[in-house]
Write an enzyme that holds these catalytic residues in place. Structure first.
Site, PDB file in Angstrom:
ATOM      1  N   THR A  49      -4.383  -7.469 -10.589  1.00 49.90           N
ATOM      2  CA  THR A  49      -4.040  -6.347  -9.586  1.00 49.90           C
ATOM      3  C   THR A  49      -4.902  -6.305  -8.581  1.00 49.90           C
ATOM      4  OG1 THR A  49      -5.490  -4.486 -10.558  1.00 49.90           O
ATOM      5  CG2 THR A  49      -3.081  -5.457 -11.767  1.00 49.90           C
ATOM      6  N   CYS A  50      -4.742  -5.212  -7.967  1.00 59.75           N
ATOM      7  CA  CYS A  50      -5.802  -5.114  -6.688  1.00 59.75           C
ATOM      8  C   CYS A  50      -7.244  -4.745  -7.073  1.00 59.75           C
ATOM      9  CB  CYS A  50      -5.386  -3.941  -5.740  1.00 59.75           C
ATOM     10  SG  CYS A  50      -5.108  -2.489  -6.402  1.00 59.75           S
ATOM     11  N   ARG A  52      -8.404  -5.782 -10.532  1.00 57.01           N
ATOM     12  CA  ARG A  52      -8.967  -6.544 -11.508  1.00 57.01           C
ATOM     13  C   ARG A  52      -8.116  -7.934 -11.446  1.00 57.01           C
ATOM     14  NH1 ARG A  52      -9.536  -3.548 -15.997  1.00 57.01           N
ATOM     15  NH2 ARG A  52      -9.211  -1.773 -14.667  1.00 57.01           N
ATOM     16  N   SER A 109      -9.615   2.429 -15.416  1.00 59.39           N
ATOM     17  CA  SER A 109      -9.284   2.276 -14.042  1.00 59.39           C
ATOM     18  C   SER A 109     -10.103   2.675 -13.154  1.00 59.39           C
ATOM     19  CB  SER A 109      -7.763   2.888 -14.001  1.00 59.39           C
ATOM     20  OG  SER A 109      -6.661   2.374 -14.598  1.00 59.39           O
ATOM     21  N   GLY A 115      -1.428   5.925 -13.317  1.00 59.18           N
ATOM     22  CA  GLY A 115      -0.409   5.677 -14.053  1.00 59.18           C
ATOM     23  C   GLY A 115       0.223   4.469 -13.829  1.00 59.18           C
ATOM     24  N   GLY A 189       3.451  12.643  11.025  1.00 63.77           N
ATOM     25  CA  GLY A 189       2.603  11.663  10.889  1.00 63.77           C
ATOM     26  C   GLY A 189       3.292  10.667   9.495  1.00 63.77           C
ATOM     27  N   GLU A 192       0.426   5.744   6.246  1.00 63.66           N
ATOM     28  CA  GLU A 192       0.134   5.809   4.778  1.00 63.66           C
ATOM     29  C   GLU A 192       0.022   7.076   4.044  1.00 63.66           C
ATOM     30  OE1 GLU A 192      -2.732   3.322   1.457  1.00 63.66           O
ATOM     31  OE2 GLU A 192      -2.897   2.923   3.525  1.00 63.66           O
ATOM     32  N   GLY A 194       0.871   9.992   5.128  1.00 61.20           N
ATOM     33  CA  GLY A 194       2.181  10.644   5.357  1.00 61.20           C
ATOM     34  C   GLY A 194       3.062  10.153   4.222  1.00 61.20           C
TER      35      GLY A 194
END
Length: 426
Positions: A49-50, A52, A109, A115, A189, A192, A194
């Site tokens: 994942t981002c 790990r 985490s 989640g 806006g 990301e 928003g």
């Protein structure tokens, strides 16, 4: 038998290293297939994942150690210049299981209780299963981890309460207005932050969401994704402020996107019906003087972070409950592993006594009637069951350390003169 986990995560390595060592789904499948097909591992799985990249491996050779696997992954990613073994953690035996249980239950985490991780663990298992790299050990490990995560979610409050700014904003709006489906929302806006806020609003049943953005195409794309298809030109959205019950701002601007002068006429046209403004900008998008207006609720990032901090503290107080669930499942998993270790001896023991029984009965096959032979067979089966009950029970009994398993196995094999079992992955 052993199961090893090695990897990098947010605790052991900076993001540059985590990015360098991460694997795409295609690389993941190629990597674990290579480990198994080369005879280095009986089973293998990668969770990437981002935050790990972690390997879970049942070695097929004594040479396949934690250090070996670290070097193997570094070499596969051609990352020797940037990544060092010191960036990795290592886990073995039940410590590996404990780690995956903690990961799946979201207490390992970066954001406590987030989640998404369970779905990522399930995806890692899916990849391993499809590649035929998940055998009895990894399958049992992962399904136990899924069970742990389910119990943690249902029996604790570790995942409750907003811990991101955008979600905290939506949660606050829901507390104030209760039923968001009846409220009209303006998002100023479509970046990301928003976008996340809009999606959280939609998830809480807000359907009347209007989006404005300097680049109108970005607003249109988000509106289409949500299915609302409602946008306003950025140059004229202030003419419609009176229409909205909730205004969320998340733009990059030097000057305030909303001022007291903007909101005074809007509130007059609303006849002072309540409005909540959620300022998610940094620096702030909204003039703080707006909060002086009657029935105007203004919350900025600092206010929301206070909510987040309180929610995180509530989650931390749930940790003892989570650890208790993990310990309970860890004991059961350890006992299952021990059963695997003694299974060959139990099978050999039963086979030896069955062989003895059959040889002895064969001697009487033609000396007694068929009916008498059947009665003798039933009798000897009951005798064997009683004779074998105690040694099998002793082999399966819970133990405090894995060191006593070989001694139990050796005792039974010596007493009953059993041949050494064939070497296997268990």
């Amino acid at each position: 038998m052993n199961i090893i986990s090695v990897g990098v995560n947010h605790k052991t390595a900076p993001i540059e290293i985590r990015e360098r060592i991460s694997l795409s789904e295609v690389q993941n499948k190629e990597f674990i297939t290579g480990l198994v097909s080369s005879g280095l591992a009986h089973e293998a799985m990668v969770l990437s994942t981002c935050n790990r990249t972690e390997l879970y491996v049942v070695p097929a050779m004594h040479e396949v150690t934690g250090e070996f696997l670290k070097e193997y992954l570094i070499s596969y990613r051609d990352a020797r210049k940037e990544v060092r073994p010191e960036h990795f953690f290592s886990r073995f035996y039940c410590s590996t299981a404990r780690h995956l249980f903690e990961v799946a239950s979201a207490i390992d985490s970066l954001v406590l209780g987030e989640g998404q991780i369970l779905g990522q663990v399930k995806n890692a298992y899916r990849i391993a299963a499809e590649a035929q790299c998940a055998g009895i050990m990894i399958t049992r490990l992962c399904h136990t981890a899924f069970s742990v995560a389910k119990k943690v979610k249902t029996k604790t409050r570790i995942m409750e309460g907003a811990v991101s700014v955008s979600y905290a904003a939506v949660e606050l709006a829901q507390k104030i207005f209760s039923n968001l489906s009846l409220k009209k929302v303006l998002l100023v806006g479509a970046g990301e932050t928003g976008e996340l806020a809009a999606k959280h609003m939609f998830a809480k049943n807000a359907r009347n969401i209007v989006i404005t953005n300097r680049t109108i195409s970005k607003a249109e794309a988000l509106a289409e994704e949500l299915g609302t298809n409602q946008v306003l030109p950025y140059e004229s959205y202030k003419e419609h402020l009176h229409e909205f019950d909730i205004i969320i701002t998340a733009v990059s601007t030097k000057d305030y996107a909303l001022t007291e002068a903007d909101m005074q006429p809007a509130m007059a046209r609303r006849k002072l019906k309540p409005v909540i403004i959620l300022d998610l900008g940094l620096p702030r998008n909204v003039d703080p003087n707006i909060s002086k207006l009657q029935n105007m609720f203004l919350k900025d990032i600092d206010d929301l972070k206070h909510i987040i901090d309180k929610n995180l503290e509530k989650r931390r107080r749930e940790l003892p409950k989570v650890h208790a669930i993990i310990e309970e499942e860890l004991i059961a998993f350890g006992q299952w592993i021990n059963t695997l270790k003694v299974r060959p001896t139990i099978v050999d023991l039963q086979s030896k006594f069955i062989e003895i029984k059959e040889k002895e009965l064969e001697r009487y096959r033609y000396k007694v009637s068929e009916e008498e032979l059947q009665r003798m067979e039933h009798l000897t089966d009951r005798i064997l069951k009683k004779i074998l009950h105690h040694p099998i029970k002793m082999l399966k009994a819970p133990i405090d350390t894995t060191d006593s398993i070989p001694s139990r196995v050796n005792l039974v094999r010596n007493v009953f003169d059993l041949e050494e079992p064939n070497q296997s992955h268990f």
